[in-house]
Design a protein around this motif. Sequence first.
Motif, PDB file in Angstrom:
ATOM      1  N   VAL A   1      34.906 105.645  36.644  1.00 57.55           N
ATOM      2  CA  VAL A   1      35.029 104.188  36.567  1.00 57.55           C
ATOM      3  C   VAL A   1      34.147 103.592  37.667  1.00 57.55           C
TER       4      VAL A   1
ATOM      5  N   ASP B   1      45.976  93.556  34.792  1.00 58.67           N
ATOM      6  CA  ASP B   1      44.837  94.117  35.510  1.00 58.67           C
ATOM      7  C   ASP B   1      45.006  93.848  37.001  1.00 58.67           C
TER       8      ASP B   1
ATOM      9  N   TRP C   1      38.194  99.088  43.100  1.00 57.43           N
ATOM     10  CA  TRP C   1      38.117  99.540  41.705  1.00 57.43           C
ATOM     11  C   TRP C   1      39.033  98.692  40.830  1.00 57.43           C
ATOM     12  N   PRO C   2      38.676  98.531  39.575  1.00 58.03           N
ATOM     13  CA  PRO C   2      39.610  97.874  38.647  1.00 58.03           C
ATOM     14  C   PRO C   2      40.636  98.889  38.151  1.00 58.03           C
ATOM     15  N   VAL C   3      41.882  98.448  37.987  1.00 62.90           N
ATOM     16  CA  VAL C   3      42.927  99.308  37.407  1.00 62.90           C
ATOM     17  C   VAL C   3      43.792  98.464  36.472  1.00 62.90           C
ATOM     18  N   HIS C   4      44.538  99.148  35.636  1.00 65.08           N
ATOM     19  CA  HIS C   4      45.575  98.493  34.845  1.00 65.08           C
ATOM     20  C   HIS C   4      46.924  98.795  35.497  1.00 65.08           C
TER      21      HIS C   4
ATOM     22  N   ARG D   1      44.164 104.286  34.982  1.00 58.19           N
ATOM     23  CA  ARG D   1      42.714 104.199  35.089  1.00 58.19           C
ATOM     24  C   ARG D   1      42.187 103.101  34.169  1.00 58.19           C
ATOM     25  N   TRP D   2      41.183 102.377  34.645  1.00 60.70           N
ATOM     26  CA  TRP D   2      40.573 101.270  33.905  1.00 60.70           C
ATOM     27  C   TRP D   2      39.943 101.779  32.618  1.00 60.70           C
TER      28      TRP D   2
END
Length: 172
Positions: free
Chosen positions: A39, A71, A63-66, A159-160
Amino acid sequence: MITIAPEMPEDSWEVEALYDLCFAPGRTALSSYRLRDDVPPVRALSQVARDGDHILAGAIRFWPVHVGEADALLLGPVAVHPTRQGEGIGASLIRDSLWRAEHSHWDRVILVGDAPYYRRFGFSRLEGVEMPPPTNPDRVLGLELRPGAWAQVQGQVRRWTGAAQGEQAEGF
Ligand SMILES: CC(C)(COP(=O)(O)OP(=O)(O)OC[C@H]1O[C@@H](n2cnc3c(N)ncnc32)[C@H](O)[C@@H]1OP(=O)(O)O)[C@@H](O)C(=O)NCCC(=O)NCCS
């Protein structure tokens, strides 16, 4: 004099070396790193701090995550070179990046870290939010960029996989 600027591709190897220096060997085996596998980091928020001789003093990445159905930004790693710690560089990196995050489309930030350090930036323990095991729940901290942003958010941090809010997270 310390200058903070967005991390560029050519900074990457120095940032990795700094993280290797500042964290225990095997840092990438930590469960939080599985959220980063394949990612790209959020380029607009990941920054480096350099001194007047252009020597790297500190770095922060996001970092982007869910999280459940929502989000979030995953803050970290953040590190300051051992010879420059205690000068406020870590605080400057965190505050500057969070200011940028506030002025972006992101609503909330999560991290795994020491509450006694991150409390000063407004982070507090997140209830009902599960990082990949093994993670000490006391170290799972959150910050609202908009009032109430964590109020209804619970569940597993994943994880995105895409841009749920219509904007693609951007890599280096
Ligand atoms: C944590 C880190 C980024 C802080 O950066 P820094 O530039 O040294 O921090 P600042 O100068 O902004 O702040 C220093 C203050 O934070 C405190 N502090 C630093 N790390 C702390 C921790 N883990 N827990 C509690 N307080 C901490 C210092 O005691 C100091 O307190 P004071 O202001 O009362 O004197 C840096 O020490 C570092 O890189 N550490 C190794 C890597 C790491 O642990 N990263 C964070 C992962 S959660």
